[in-house]
Design an enzyme around this catalytic site. Structure first.
Site, PDB file in Angstrom:
ATOM      1  N   GLU A  66     -25.597   5.956 -46.260  1.00 36.99           N
ATOM      2  CA  GLU A  66     -25.565   4.746 -47.105  1.00 36.99           C
ATOM      3  C   GLU A  66     -24.726   3.657 -46.449  1.00 36.99           C
ATOM      4  OE1 GLU A  66     -24.714   5.201 -51.302  1.00 36.99           O
ATOM      5  OE2 GLU A  66     -25.473   7.237 -51.290  1.00 36.99           O
ATOM      6  N   HIS A 125     -29.301   3.250 -53.762  1.00 35.91           N
ATOM      7  CA  HIS A 125     -29.530   4.421 -54.613  1.00 35.91           C
ATOM      8  C   HIS A 125     -29.622   5.665 -53.729  1.00 35.91           C
ATOM      9  CE1 HIS A 125     -30.748   6.542 -58.205  1.00 35.91           C
ATOM     10  NE2 HIS A 125     -31.672   7.130 -57.490  1.00 35.91           N
ATOM     11  N   VAL A 145     -22.713   9.027 -45.991  1.00 35.42           N
ATOM     12  CA  VAL A 145     -22.496   8.591 -44.596  1.00 35.42           C
ATOM     13  C   VAL A 145     -23.638   7.661 -44.171  1.00 35.42           C
ATOM     14  CG1 VAL A 145     -22.389   9.400 -42.194  1.00 35.42           C
ATOM     15  CG2 VAL A 145     -21.227  10.690 -43.988  1.00 35.42           C
ATOM     16  N   SER A 161     -16.741   3.436 -51.667  1.00 33.90           N
ATOM     17  CA  SER A 161     -16.877   3.637 -50.219  1.00 33.90           C
ATOM     18  C   SER A 161     -17.952   2.706 -49.647  1.00 33.90           C
ATOM     19  CB  SER A 161     -17.172   5.100 -49.885  1.00 33.90           C
ATOM     20  OG  SER A 161     -18.450   5.459 -50.325  1.00 33.90           O
ATOM     21  N   ASN A 162     -18.986   2.411 -50.418  1.00 34.20           N
ATOM     22  CA  ASN A 162     -19.982   1.427 -49.955  1.00 34.20           C
ATOM     23  C   ASN A 162     -19.378   0.027 -49.912  1.00 34.20           C
ATOM     24  OD1 ASN A 162     -22.810   2.446 -49.392  1.00 34.20           O
ATOM     25  ND2 ASN A 162     -22.345   3.532 -51.297  1.00 34.20           N
ATOM     26  N   LEU A 205     -28.051  -3.647 -65.654  1.00 32.95           N
ATOM     27  CA  LEU A 205     -27.932  -5.060 -66.017  1.00 32.95           C
ATOM     28  C   LEU A 205     -29.160  -5.496 -66.824  1.00 32.95           C
ATOM     29  CD1 LEU A 205     -26.621  -6.254 -62.545  1.00 32.95           C
ATOM     30  CD2 LEU A 205     -25.300  -6.282 -64.678  1.00 32.95           C
ATOM     31  N   ASP A 260     -34.066   1.107 -60.877  1.00 33.47           N
ATOM     32  CA  ASP A 260     -34.323   1.625 -59.528  1.00 33.47           C
ATOM     33  C   ASP A 260     -35.775   1.419 -59.070  1.00 33.47           C
ATOM     34  OD1 ASP A 260     -31.662   2.496 -59.444  1.00 33.47           O
ATOM     35  OD2 ASP A 260     -32.162   4.447 -60.294  1.00 33.47           O
ATOM     36  N   MET A 288     -22.615   1.621 -62.229  1.00 32.83           N
ATOM     37  CA  MET A 288     -23.337   2.520 -63.116  1.00 32.83           C
ATOM     38  C   MET A 288     -23.767   1.882 -64.441  1.00 32.83           C
ATOM     39  SD  MET A 288     -23.814   4.898 -61.206  1.00 32.83           S
ATOM     40  CE  MET A 288     -23.248   6.017 -59.947  1.00 32.83           C
TER      41      MET A 288
HETATM   42  C1  GAR Z   1     -23.347   6.126 -53.980  1.00 35.61           C
HETATM   43  O1  GAR Z   1     -23.880   7.351 -53.557  1.00 35.61           O
HETATM   44  C2  GAR Z   1     -24.445   5.253 -54.557  1.00 35.61           C
HETATM   45  O2  GAR Z   1     -25.659   5.362 -53.895  1.00 35.61           O
HETATM   46  C3  GAR Z   1     -24.541   5.800 -55.950  1.00 35.61           C
HETATM   47  O3  GAR Z   1     -23.200   6.033 -56.337  1.00 35.61           O
HETATM   48  C4  GAR Z   1     -22.428   6.329 -55.182  1.00 35.61           C
HETATM   49  C5  GAR Z   1     -21.248   5.385 -55.158  1.00 35.61           C
HETATM   50  O4  GAR Z   1     -20.346   5.731 -54.152  1.00 35.61           O
HETATM   51  N1  GAR Z   1     -25.215   4.901 -56.816  1.00 35.61           N
HETATM   52  C6  GAR Z   1     -25.980   5.277 -57.822  1.00 35.61           C
HETATM   53  O5  GAR Z   1     -26.147   6.425 -58.127  1.00 35.61           O
HETATM   54  C7  GAR Z   1     -26.598   4.132 -58.592  1.00 35.61           C
HETATM   55  N2  GAR Z   1     -27.594   4.617 -59.471  1.00 35.61           N
HETATM   56  P1  GAR Z   1     -19.206   4.704 -53.691  1.00 35.61           P
HETATM   57  O6  GAR Z   1     -18.505   4.222 -54.962  1.00 35.61           O
HETATM   58  O7  GAR Z   1     -18.294   5.537 -52.837  1.00 35.61           O
HETATM   59  O8  GAR Z   1     -19.872   3.588 -52.948  1.00 35.61           O
END
Ligand code: GAR
Length: 193
Positions: free
Chosen positions: A179, A114, A177, A21-22, A98, A150, A95
């Site tokens: 993010e 994050h 939302v 979604s991001n 790197l 992080d 996830m």
């Molecule tokens: C998001 O909430 C992002 O911040 C988190 O995973 C989700 C991905 O959502 N990232 C982490 O936890 C990284 N450590 P998305 O695939 O719908 O963008």
């Protein structure tokens, strides 16, 4: 920092592991005139990642890698990034941690989002830990990636209030939302726009 001259958008790769979604919000942002970036490549460690379908819909090249042999795979990715003239990387729900070697090759050019108010709640299972600790607020953070998890320099954060009957799921949704708004803003900020 990557310089944006205003003539050509900076070619960017987005790394994902799941829903994307991001990624979707970044693609939307990249298409507006004032965006300093274009999304030219999607990289994933997960062949089942839902977000991969956004590549097809938006005509963006996507590549999936098995990270079991991380060092080898990262080197393959580095040459693909070079081949596609990628100058910036946005991690968006990616996830995999790197390696230092990889990060150093793109120093100052990798961003991550994050779902917590860093430096609090680094790592996984963020929302549950926030609720367990009865926090009043949580939120999200966009930061530069360095070799510690992080922990890179924070670019922008957005705070959200935790409701009385908040669950892990409702909190994740509420933060997501924010993010989607925060990541584009943070990108503009890194280019001083
Ligand atoms: C998001 O909430 C992002 O911040 C988190 O995973 C989700 C991905 O959502 N990232 C982490 O936890 C990284 N450590 P998305 O695939 O719908 O963008």
């Amino acid at each position: 920092m990557v310089k944006f001259t205003g003539y050509k958008k900076i070619k960017t790769a987005v790394f994902i592991s799941g829903t994307g979604s991001n990624l979707k919000s970044l693609i939307k942002f990249s298409k507006i005139i004032k965006s300093p970036i274009s999304i030219n490549l999607i990289i994933s460690n997960n062949p089942e990642a839902k977000g991969l379908k956004l590549g097809r819909i938006n005509n963006i090249k996507k590549k999936v890698f098995n990270f079991k042999k991380k060092y080898k795979v990262e080197n393959q990715i580095l040459s693909i990034l070079k081949e596609h003239e990628i100058k910036m990387i946005c991690l968006a729900g990616f996830m995999i941690v790197l390696s230092k070697n990889f990060i150093n090759k793109f120093r100052g050019k990798i961003l991550n989002i994050h779902p917590s108010l860093l430096p609090k709640y680094k790592g996984l299972n963020t929302h549950q830990r926030v609720l367990n600790n009865k926090e009043k607020y949580s939120g999200c953070t966009v930061h530069f990636v360095n070799s510690k998890l992080d922990s890179g320099k924070i670019i922008l954060q957005k705070k959200v209030k935790i409701s009385k009957n908040e669950t892990k799921k409702s909190l994740a949704k509420k933060i997501l939302v924010q993010e989607h708004k925060l990541y584009p803003k943070a990108i503009l900020k890194t280019f001083n726009l």
